[in-house]
Design an enzyme around this catalytic site. Structure first.
Site, mmCIF file in Angstrom:
data_model
loop_
_atom_site.group_PDB
_atom_site.id
_atom_site.type_symbol
_atom_site.label_atom_id
_atom_site.label_comp_id
_atom_site.label_asym_id
_atom_site.label_seq_id
_atom_site.Cartn_x
_atom_site.Cartn_y
_atom_site.Cartn_z
ATOM 1 N N GLN A 130 -4.304 2.028 -0.355
ATOM 2 C CA GLN A 130 -4.022 0.611 -0.636
ATOM 3 C C GLN A 130 -5.296 -0.068 -1.098
ATOM 4 O O GLN A 130 -6.320 -0.011 -0.415
ATOM 5 C CB GLN A 130 -3.480 -0.072 0.626
ATOM 6 N N TYR A 132 -7.215 -3.624 -2.186
ATOM 7 C CA TYR A 132 -7.320 -5.073 -2.384
ATOM 8 C C TYR A 132 -8.176 -5.238 -3.623
ATOM 9 O O TYR A 132 -9.365 -4.879 -3.600
ATOM 10 C CB TYR A 132 -8.012 -5.732 -1.195
ATOM 11 N N LYS A 254 2.084 -4.316 -3.949
ATOM 12 C CA LYS A 254 2.567 -4.669 -2.597
ATOM 13 C C LYS A 254 2.418 -6.167 -2.340
ATOM 14 O O LYS A 254 1.357 -6.738 -2.583
ATOM 15 C CB LYS A 254 1.752 -3.904 -1.545
ATOM 16 N N HIS A 278 4.039 -9.399 4.140
ATOM 17 C CA HIS A 278 2.831 -8.986 4.872
ATOM 18 C C HIS A 278 3.079 -9.108 6.379
ATOM 19 O O HIS A 278 2.190 -9.479 7.146
ATOM 20 C CB HIS A 278 1.644 -9.872 4.444
HETATM 21 C C1 LIG Z 1 -3.201 -5.308 12.085
HETATM 22 C C2 LIG Z 1 -2.666 -5.345 10.691
HETATM 23 C C3 LIG Z 1 -3.529 -5.128 9.632
HETATM 24 C C4 LIG Z 1 -3.032 -5.143 8.320
HETATM 25 N N1 LIG Z 1 -3.890 -4.859 7.293
HETATM 26 C C5 LIG Z 1 -3.398 -4.741 6.026
HETATM 27 C C6 LIG Z 1 -4.236 -4.305 4.969
HETATM 28 O O1 LIG Z 1 -5.414 -4.022 5.165
HETATM 29 N N2 LIG Z 1 -3.675 -4.195 3.738
HETATM 30 C C7 LIG Z 1 -2.361 -4.506 3.476
HETATM 31 O O2 LIG Z 1 -1.904 -4.398 2.345
HETATM 32 N N3 LIG Z 1 -1.548 -4.914 4.487
HETATM 33 C C8 LIG Z 1 -2.029 -5.016 5.737
HETATM 34 N N4 LIG Z 1 -1.193 -5.368 6.761
HETATM 35 C C9 LIG Z 1 0.227 -5.610 6.473
HETATM 36 C C10 LIG Z 1 1.024 -4.294 6.572
HETATM 37 O O3 LIG Z 1 0.657 -3.392 5.567
HETATM 38 C C11 LIG Z 1 2.538 -4.537 6.455
HETATM 39 O O4 LIG Z 1 2.796 -5.249 5.272
HETATM 40 C C12 LIG Z 1 3.112 -5.292 7.635
HETATM 41 O O5 LIG Z 1 2.463 -4.964 8.834
HETATM 42 C C13 LIG Z 1 4.590 -4.942 7.756
HETATM 43 O O6 LIG Z 1 5.194 -5.664 8.763
HETATM 44 P P1 LIG Z 1 5.491 -5.088 10.245
HETATM 45 O O7 LIG Z 1 4.163 -5.075 10.934
HETATM 46 O O8 LIG Z 1 6.413 -6.118 10.776
HETATM 47 O O9 LIG Z 1 6.082 -3.715 10.101
HETATM 48 C C14 LIG Z 1 -1.662 -5.394 8.070
HETATM 49 C C15 LIG Z 1 -0.813 -5.612 9.158
HETATM 50 C C16 LIG Z 1 -1.287 -5.584 10.443
HETATM 51 C C17 LIG Z 1 -0.325 -5.776 11.583
#
Ligand SMILES: Cc1cc2nc3c(=O)[nH]c(=O)nc-3n(C[C@H](O)[C@H](O)[C@H](O)COP(=O)(O)O)c2cc1C
Length: 387
Positions: A130, A132, A254, A278
């Site tokens: 992934q 950014y 995404k 997200h």
């Molecule tokens: C602790 C944490 C860190 C995250 N860090 C990123 C990240 O670095 N990059 C990203 O694209 N999404 C990040 N996300 C979002 C997740 O990829 C995802 O979209 C989201 O957690 C999905 O929802 P759910 O937790 O309800 O399954 C993060 C989510 C959490 C909970």
């Protein structure tokens, strides 16, 4: 893999709540603003009823799917998550190695606490990366080069962080940049000696993919630098087109919720999108991904691979997503809670086994033998064909 008295992802979250310091649990579980989007993600799943089709021979039912030219054991994978090693040192590695053992994809975050190269050495065939895009194109290009050299063939470009989400729990706990833990946070960490000991003995979680950029920067200056590289208010379609031209393999965008944006993604040559808010961590007033998914599928037909995340917690939710038009789903928080609840060796494989078994159980109840059979006919009230 035995999981003791832990049978569901909600059991795992309940155990994680007890085992993690409050600030870490809040960082994972919390969302933006009033957390309306987090609640909406769950509510909208619960509202979807699935209609079984009776008396179909399901003795050959299986959970396997093909996505981006690869066959996986189940239609779900690990969403990218930064700072995962805050749960325990070694979390990223353990999730990647379980993904390899059970053959599901593991998406490593730009903000991960483990480097692309380390994860590629553990799970080369299951690794997605992934990105950014951030404000500095040279840094993003360097990360893409490293991902390519590590053998990654699926690049997931996250576009829903134009600015960091405002997460009140982190602000109250002092988990922000610069780090200012509140007295309550410090006292609470002391009440979790097992977590504290592991954190003290293990590697200190850092921004492993940005180590080379650190140079002589202080820890704080580096954290601020990385944080600037994660969000980017100037990001636009021209930048994504440049990334598309530079990346030779599968490209997934995404963080999309708008059918018009999905059509634009298709126009610039993306292979797929992750329909996602997200996990409710960015825009508190955003719709849930499950409620916008049918409109996105209707807009782009079969021309884009649609992956859904945000709020998926059960095998039924995976089936609800596929019936509503998704090809695949990702889960975030449940994987971190699994590690907190059951540890590095049992947590990651345990949650994959639980979700896969739940999904297969639902599939058979619905009268299907293959995940791709799920569609509008299984939604009640019937929604027409979403696939
Ligand atoms: C602790 C944490 C860190 C995250 N860090 C990123 C990240 O670095 N990059 C990203 O694209 N999404 C990040 N996300 C979002 C997740 O990829 C995802 O979209 C989201 O957690 C999905 O929802 P759910 O937790 O309800 O399954 C993060 C989510 C959490 C909970």
């Amino acid at each position: 893999m035995p999981t003791g008295r832990v049978f569901t992802t909600s059991h795992m979250a309940a155990h994680a709540r007890k085992r993690l310091p409050r600030a870490i649990f809040d960082f994972i579980e919390g969302g933006a603003g009033s957390e309306a989007a987090v609640a909406r993600n769950r509510d909208r799943f619960a509202q979807i009823a699935l209609m079984p089709q009776a008396l179909r021979d399901c003795s050959a039912a299986h959970s396997e799917v093909t996505i981006f030219g690869r066959r996986y054991a189940a239609p779900f994978g690990v969403a990218p998550m930064g700072f995962a090693d805050l749960v325990r040192p070694g979390t990223d590695r353990a999730l990647a190695s379980a993904a390899k053992a059970r053959n599901i994809p593991y998406c490593l975050s730009t903000a991960a606490t483990t480097s692309i190269e380390t994860i590629a050495s553990i799970a080369p065939d299951n690794l997605w990366f992934q990105l950014y895009p951030g404000s500095d194109e040279t840094i993003a290009a360097g990360l893409m080069q490293r991902a390519l050299a590590a053998g990654v063939t699926t690049l997931v470009v996250t576009i829903d962080i134009p600015v960091p989400g405002k997460r009140p729990r982190d602000l109250v706990n002092g988990l922000s940049i610069p780090l200012k833990p509140s007295l309550r946070t410090i006292l609470d960490v002391g009440r979790h000696p097992a977590w504290l000991l592991r954190a003290a003995l293990g590697e200190r979680p850092g921004m492993a993919n940005f180590v080379a950029d650190k140079g002589s920067m202080s820890g704080l200056a580096h954290a601020e630098f990385v944080s600037r590289q994660l969000s980017c208010p100037g990001l636009d379609w021209r930048r994504i087109e440049r990334i598309r031209k530079a990346w030779p393999h599968h490209l997934v965008i995404k963080g999309m919720l708008n059918p018009q944006d999905a059509l634009a993604a298709e126009r610039i040559g993306a292979d797929g999108i992750v329909v996602s808010n997200h996990g409710g961590r960015q825009l508190d007033s955003a719709p849930s991904s499950i409620e916008v998914l049918p409109a996105i599928r209707e807009a782009c037909g079969d021309r884009l691979t649609l992956i859904l995340d945000s709020g998926v917690r059960t095998g039924d939710d995976i089936a609800r997503s596929l019936a509503s038009g998704a090809d695949f789903v990702l889960l975030g928080r449940p994987f971190l809670f699994a590690v907190a609840a059951l540890g590095l060796s049992r947590g990651p494989t345990g949650i994959i086994d639980i979700l896969r078994a739940e999904f297969l159980n639902t599939l058979i109840h619905l009268g299907c033998i293959d995940p791709t059979e799920l569609g509008g006919d299984h939604l009640w009230p019937r929604q027409g064909s979403n696939r």
